[in-house]
Scaffold this motif. Structure first.
Motif, PDB file in Angstrom:
ATOM      1  N   GLY A 317       5.087 -45.251  52.645  1.00  0.00           N
ATOM      2  CA  GLY A 317       5.177 -45.658  51.440  1.00  0.00           C
ATOM      3  C   GLY A 317       3.947 -45.847  50.479  1.00  0.00           C
ATOM      4  N   TYR A 318       2.827 -45.507  50.916  1.00  0.00           N
ATOM      5  CA  TYR A 318       1.672 -45.704  50.047  1.00  0.00           C
ATOM      6  C   TYR A 318       1.585 -44.246  49.140  1.00  0.00           C
ATOM      7  CZ  TYR A 318       0.291 -50.210  51.900  1.00  0.00           C
ATOM      8  OH  TYR A 318       0.068 -51.398  52.077  1.00  0.00           O
ATOM      9  N   GLN A 319       1.256 -44.251  47.668  1.00  0.00           N
ATOM     10  CA  GLN A 319       1.017 -43.204  46.989  1.00  0.00           C
ATOM     11  C   GLN A 319      -0.308 -42.761  47.382  1.00  0.00           C
ATOM     12  OE1 GLN A 319       2.968 -43.302  43.404  1.00  0.00           O
ATOM     13  NE2 GLN A 319       1.315 -41.908  42.374  1.00  0.00           N
ATOM     14  N   ILE A 320      -0.372 -41.324  47.839  1.00  0.00           N
ATOM     15  CA  ILE A 320      -1.751 -41.013  47.725  1.00  0.00           C
ATOM     16  C   ILE A 320      -2.325 -40.221  46.435  1.00  0.00           C
ATOM     17  CG2 ILE A 320      -1.041 -38.644  48.730  1.00  0.00           C
ATOM     18  CD1 ILE A 320      -3.472 -38.677  50.455  1.00  0.00           C
ATOM     19  N   SER A 321      -1.490 -39.798  45.770  1.00  0.00           N
ATOM     20  CA  SER A 321      -1.869 -38.712  44.527  1.00  0.00           C
ATOM     21  C   SER A 321      -1.724 -39.730  43.204  1.00  0.00           C
ATOM     22  CB  SER A 321      -0.764 -37.750  44.326  1.00  0.00           C
ATOM     23  OG  SER A 321       0.351 -38.284  43.689  1.00  0.00           O
ATOM     24  N   SER A 322      -2.185 -39.249  42.181  1.00  0.00           N
ATOM     25  CA  SER A 322      -2.004 -39.862  40.877  1.00  0.00           C
ATOM     26  C   SER A 322      -0.816 -39.697  40.445  1.00  0.00           C
ATOM     27  CB  SER A 322      -2.994 -39.209  40.009  1.00  0.00           C
ATOM     28  OG  SER A 322      -4.323 -39.198  40.360  1.00  0.00           O
ATOM     29  N   ASN A 323      -0.124 -40.432  39.523  1.00  0.00           N
ATOM     30  CA  ASN A 323       0.955 -39.955  38.762  1.00  0.00           C
ATOM     31  C   ASN A 323       0.593 -38.989  37.624  1.00  0.00           C
ATOM     32  OD1 ASN A 323       2.946 -41.736  39.867  1.00  0.00           O
ATOM     33  ND2 ASN A 323       3.447 -42.771  38.015  1.00  0.00           N
ATOM     34  N   TYR A 324       1.706 -38.151  37.566  1.00  0.00           N
ATOM     35  CA  TYR A 324       1.603 -36.879  36.693  1.00  0.00           C
ATOM     36  C   TYR A 324       2.869 -37.098  35.886  1.00  0.00           C
ATOM     37  CZ  TYR A 324      -2.501 -34.908  38.850  1.00  0.00           C
ATOM     38  OH  TYR A 324      -3.876 -34.521  39.374  1.00  0.00           O
ATOM     39  N   THR A 325       2.761 -37.450  34.519  1.00  0.00           N
ATOM     40  CA  THR A 325       3.633 -37.720  33.757  1.00  0.00           C
ATOM     41  C   THR A 325       3.701 -36.623  32.394  1.00  0.00           C
ATOM     42  OG1 THR A 325       3.417 -39.903  34.207  1.00  0.00           O
ATOM     43  CG2 THR A 325       4.756 -39.396  32.194  1.00  0.00           C
ATOM     44  N   ARG A 326       5.056 -36.264  32.233  1.00  0.00           N
ATOM     45  CA  ARG A 326       5.157 -35.219  31.226  1.00  0.00           C
ATOM     46  C   ARG A 326       5.523 -35.928  29.791  1.00  0.00           C
ATOM     47  NH1 ARG A 326       7.436 -29.722  31.015  1.00  0.00           N
ATOM     48  NH2 ARG A 326       8.478 -30.042  33.221  1.00  0.00           N
ATOM     49  N   SER A 327       4.758 -35.235  28.663  1.00  0.00           N
ATOM     50  CA  SER A 327       5.099 -35.966  27.335  1.00  0.00           C
ATOM     51  C   SER A 327       5.455 -34.889  26.491  1.00  0.00           C
ATOM     52  CB  SER A 327       4.055 -36.910  27.084  1.00  0.00           C
ATOM     53  OG  SER A 327       2.612 -36.305  26.785  1.00  0.00           O
ATOM     54  N   GLU A 328       5.498 -35.002  25.302  1.00  0.00           N
ATOM     55  CA  GLU A 328       5.633 -34.005  24.256  1.00  0.00           C
ATOM     56  C   GLU A 328       4.495 -33.096  24.037  1.00  0.00           C
ATOM     57  OE1 GLU A 328       6.716 -35.697  20.554  1.00  0.00           O
ATOM     58  OE2 GLU A 328       8.672 -36.581  21.206  1.00  0.00           O
ATOM     59  N   VAL A 329       3.355 -33.510  24.455  1.00  0.00           N
ATOM     60  CA  VAL A 329       1.908 -32.830  24.362  1.00  0.00           C
ATOM     61  C   VAL A 329       1.549 -32.175  25.761  1.00  0.00           C
ATOM     62  CG1 VAL A 329       1.403 -34.146  22.269  1.00  0.00           C
ATOM     63  CG2 VAL A 329       0.539 -34.805  24.654  1.00  0.00           C
ATOM     64  N   GLY A 330       2.250 -32.283  26.688  1.00  0.00           N
ATOM     65  CA  GLY A 330       1.776 -31.948  27.924  1.00  0.00           C
ATOM     66  C   GLY A 330       1.870 -33.120  29.157  1.00  0.00           C
ATOM     67  N   TRP A 331       1.383 -32.288  30.079  1.00  0.00           N
ATOM     68  CA  TRP A 331       0.964 -33.286  31.172  1.00  0.00           C
ATOM     69  C   TRP A 331      -0.053 -34.298  31.245  1.00  0.00           C
ATOM     70  CZ3 TRP A 331       4.772 -33.798  35.174  1.00  0.00           C
ATOM     71  CH2 TRP A 331       6.021 -32.795  35.279  1.00  0.00           C
ATOM     72  N   SER A 332      -0.039 -35.770  31.687  1.00  0.00           N
ATOM     73  CA  SER A 332      -1.272 -36.334  31.842  1.00  0.00           C
ATOM     74  C   SER A 332      -1.349 -36.921  33.323  1.00  0.00           C
ATOM     75  CB  SER A 332      -1.159 -37.695  30.776  1.00  0.00           C
ATOM     76  OG  SER A 332       0.366 -38.476  31.024  1.00  0.00           O
ATOM     77  N   LYS A 333      -2.466 -37.282  33.579  1.00  0.00           N
ATOM     78  CA  LYS A 333      -2.674 -37.983  34.712  1.00  0.00           C
ATOM     79  C   LYS A 333      -3.047 -39.531  34.751  1.00  0.00           C
ATOM     80  CE  LYS A 333      -6.346 -37.108  38.623  1.00  0.00           C
ATOM     81  NZ  LYS A 333      -7.143 -36.148  38.861  1.00  0.00           N
ATOM     82  N   ASP A 334      -2.531 -40.227  35.754  1.00  0.00           N
ATOM     83  CA  ASP A 334      -2.971 -41.780  35.944  1.00  0.00           C
ATOM     84  C   ASP A 334      -3.201 -42.173  37.118  1.00  0.00           C
ATOM     85  OD1 ASP A 334      -3.070 -44.447  35.947  1.00  0.00           O
ATOM     86  OD2 ASP A 334      -1.135 -44.624  34.756  1.00  0.00           O
ATOM     87  N   GLU A 335      -4.488 -42.184  37.546  1.00  0.00           N
ATOM     88  CA  GLU A 335      -5.112 -42.229  38.634  1.00  0.00           C
ATOM     89  C   GLU A 335      -4.703 -43.905  39.078  1.00  0.00           C
ATOM     90  OE1 GLU A 335      -9.176 -41.589  39.049  1.00  0.00           O
ATOM     91  OE2 GLU A 335      -8.965 -39.316  38.583  1.00  0.00           O
ATOM     92  N   SER A 336      -4.116 -44.861  38.374  1.00  0.00           N
ATOM     93  CA  SER A 336      -4.148 -46.170  38.700  1.00  0.00           C
ATOM     94  C   SER A 336      -2.775 -46.403  39.842  1.00  0.00           C
ATOM     95  CB  SER A 336      -3.650 -47.054  37.618  1.00  0.00           C
ATOM     96  OG  SER A 336      -2.582 -46.768  36.806  1.00  0.00           O
ATOM     97  N   TYR A 337      -2.294 -45.117  39.808  1.00  0.00           N
ATOM     98  CA  TYR A 337      -0.900 -45.514  40.949  1.00  0.00           C
ATOM     99  C   TYR A 337      -1.368 -44.941  42.031  1.00  0.00           C
ATOM    100  CZ  TYR A 337       2.419 -46.343  37.149  1.00  0.00           C
ATOM    101  OH  TYR A 337       3.222 -46.693  36.011  1.00  0.00           O
ATOM    102  N   ARG A 338      -2.545 -44.544  42.557  1.00  0.00           N
ATOM    103  CA  ARG A 338      -3.114 -44.270  43.768  1.00  0.00           C
ATOM    104  C   ARG A 338      -2.881 -45.623  44.596  1.00  0.00           C
ATOM    105  NH1 ARG A 338      -8.393 -40.608  42.927  1.00  0.00           N
ATOM    106  NH2 ARG A 338      -7.376 -38.638  42.145  1.00  0.00           N
ATOM    107  N   GLN A 339      -2.360 -45.614  45.873  1.00  0.00           N
ATOM    108  CA  GLN A 339      -2.045 -46.676  46.875  1.00  0.00           C
ATOM    109  C   GLN A 339      -1.059 -47.571  46.308  1.00  0.00           C
ATOM    110  OE1 GLN A 339      -3.729 -46.848  49.862  1.00  0.00           O
ATOM    111  NE2 GLN A 339      -3.935 -44.693  49.263  1.00  0.00           N
ATOM    112  N   ALA A 340      -0.432 -47.342  45.425  1.00  0.00           N
ATOM    113  CA  ALA A 340       0.839 -48.077  45.156  1.00  0.00           C
ATOM    114  C   ALA A 340       1.854 -47.999  46.288  1.00  0.00           C
ATOM    115  CB  ALA A 340       1.511 -47.655  43.827  1.00  0.00           C
ATOM    116  N   ASN A 341       2.381 -49.012  46.580  1.00  0.00           N
ATOM    117  CA  ASN A 341       3.338 -48.857  47.802  1.00  0.00           C
ATOM    118  C   ASN A 341       4.909 -49.078  47.001  1.00  0.00           C
ATOM    119  OD1 ASN A 341       5.093 -49.866  50.188  1.00  0.00           O
ATOM    120  ND2 ASN A 341       3.371 -49.157  51.057  1.00  0.00           N
ATOM    121  N   TRP A 342       5.638 -48.015  47.775  1.00  0.00           N
ATOM    122  CA  TRP A 342       7.054 -47.947  47.254  1.00  0.00           C
ATOM    123  C   TRP A 342       8.127 -48.312  48.132  1.00  0.00           C
ATOM    124  CZ3 TRP A 342       6.776 -48.117  42.192  1.00  0.00           C
ATOM    125  CH2 TRP A 342       5.494 -47.433  41.556  1.00  0.00           C
TER     126      TRP A 342
END
Length: 395
Positions: A317-342
């Motif tokens: 359940g632990y997230q190992i990667s960053s979150n990659y999110t698409r917006s109007e200007v492209g993809w962004s990376k958010d490292e704060s989601y690493r080790q979030a448990n789902w």
């Protein structure tokens, strides 16, 4: 000399009218809700204002209501088919009548006309109830023991709350039409509609959507899993019963169109599997967050346009990667989601087990995204040993 109250209809001018309730399962009329009408020389009026008038005594309301109920039961008992009759009963009326007399008049009428009680649906109507819910539940149980079906009317409109639903354990949840109409243009109301569908499934009840006036509203009812529908799209309340298959041809056409559109939508959603086939079947080695991020960055160019988010989790359940999110200007990376448990998400563990068992990706049910409030589905697939790729797809 007694002056006649113009707000109170004479008994001989009161008639039950019948609005059909249609099953989406077999596209036939399965029953009727009985509604009171005042049939006068100049036209037909709803008895709604009469029953809602606080200046008219409850005894007068009850007298007219029972007169309507008896006429409706007599009519349905004489019907050539096995149509059901949906009878509206206020919880306060049920409660006070039984506490005062120890009798349930509807059951006495069913005995009088020798009608199979399985053809009667008792709709507990929406109203504020000040008595003891436990005692009301016990009284309602007498209808169920006699063989009637219990429904709760106007779910979501205010007083028909989850406490009442849990206590009365209805077999039919009737959804307030205003929620349906708002759900067509508002994601929040759409999520509320879907929650009713989930509640119905969890308690073993069927969903009945009333107030269906357009084909778009019919489609919305299909999307939230309604088993039954009623509304002006089919018929207003009429003095006579109708042929059971009166709306079958129209419903078959609409259900076919809905099904074709849904299949196309799912094919588009599942096409992500083919586009990621090389990645999924490749020998992927991930030992840290940077390697997980690199795998996602290599696959971004292969995902479909409706993919709005990507991330990789481990089987615990632990997230190992960053979150990659698409917006109007492209993809962004958010490292704060690493080790979030789902694992707290209701679908997570079951999806992991199913992916391991079936060796293929899984597409979740539609739900509302916590971050964007958009309707999405999550596609998940195994990649490498003990790692799982998740893609959130907008609908």
């Amino acid at each position: 000399m007694q002056v006649k109250n113009s707000r109170i209809p004479p008994r001989h001018e009161v008639r039950p009218y019948f609005q059909p309730i249609i099953s989406l399962q077999n596209q036939r009329i399965v029953g009727y809700e009985t509604l009171g009408r005042w049939v006068r020389e100049h036209g037909v009026e709803s008895l709604g204002p009469f029953f809602q008038d606080p200046n008219i005594s409850e005894d007068m309301h009850l007298m007219i209501d029972r007169h309507l109920r008896e006429q409706a039961i007599e009519r349905i008992a004489a019907a050539s088919d096995e149509s059901e009759l949906f009878i509206n009963l206020k919880p306060s009326w049920i409660y006070r009548t039984y506490k005062r007399t120890g009798v349930l008049p509807t059951i006495e009428l069913l005995k009088k006309y020798q009608i199979n009680p399985s053809r009667i649906v008792i709709e507990i109507t929406e109203e504020e109830f000040t008595g003891k819910l436990q005692e009301l539940t016990w009284i309602v149980e007498l209808y169920r023991e006699f063989g009637c079906t219990i429904a709760i009317d106007d779910v979501g409109s205010g007083f028909s709350n989850f406490d009442r639903i849990a206590s009365l354990q209805p077999k039919i949840l009737k959804v307030d039409l205003n929620i349906l109409k708002k759900s067509i243009v508002h994601d929040g109301y759409r999520a509320v509609m879907q929650s009713f569908s989930i509640v119905a499934a969890q308690i073993g009840a069927s969903l009945l959507v009333e107030g269906v006036e357009t084909k778009q509203e019919l489609r919305s009812a299909l999307q939230v899993g309604a088993r039954y529908v009623q509304g002006f799209l089919f018929s207003k309340a009429e003095p006579n019963l109708q042929q059971p298959d009166a709306y079958k041809a129209m419903l078959e056409e609409e259900i076919k169109s809905f099904g074709e559109d849904e299949f196309q939508r799912y094919h588009r959603l599942l096409s992500v599997h083919q586009r990621l086939d090389a990645l999924i079947n490749a020998s992927v080695h991930i030992s840290n967050a940077e390697e997980a991020d690199a795998v996602i960055e290599q696959s971004i160019g292969n995902v479909t346009d409706n993919c709005i988010r990507m991330y990789i989790c481990q089987g615990d359940g632990y997230q190992i990667s960053s979150n990659y999110t698409r917006s109007e200007v492209g993809w962004s990376k958010d490292e704060s989601y690493r080790q979030a448990n789902w694992t707290w998400r209701p679908y997570f563990i079951s999806n992991i087990l199913m992916m391991n068992l079936q060796k293929q990706g899984i597409l979740s049910q539609a739900y509302t995204d916590l971050d964007t409030s958009r309707q999405i589905q999550t596609y998940s697939c195994a990649m490498g040993e003990g790692y799982y790729l998740f893609l959130d797809l907008s609908i």
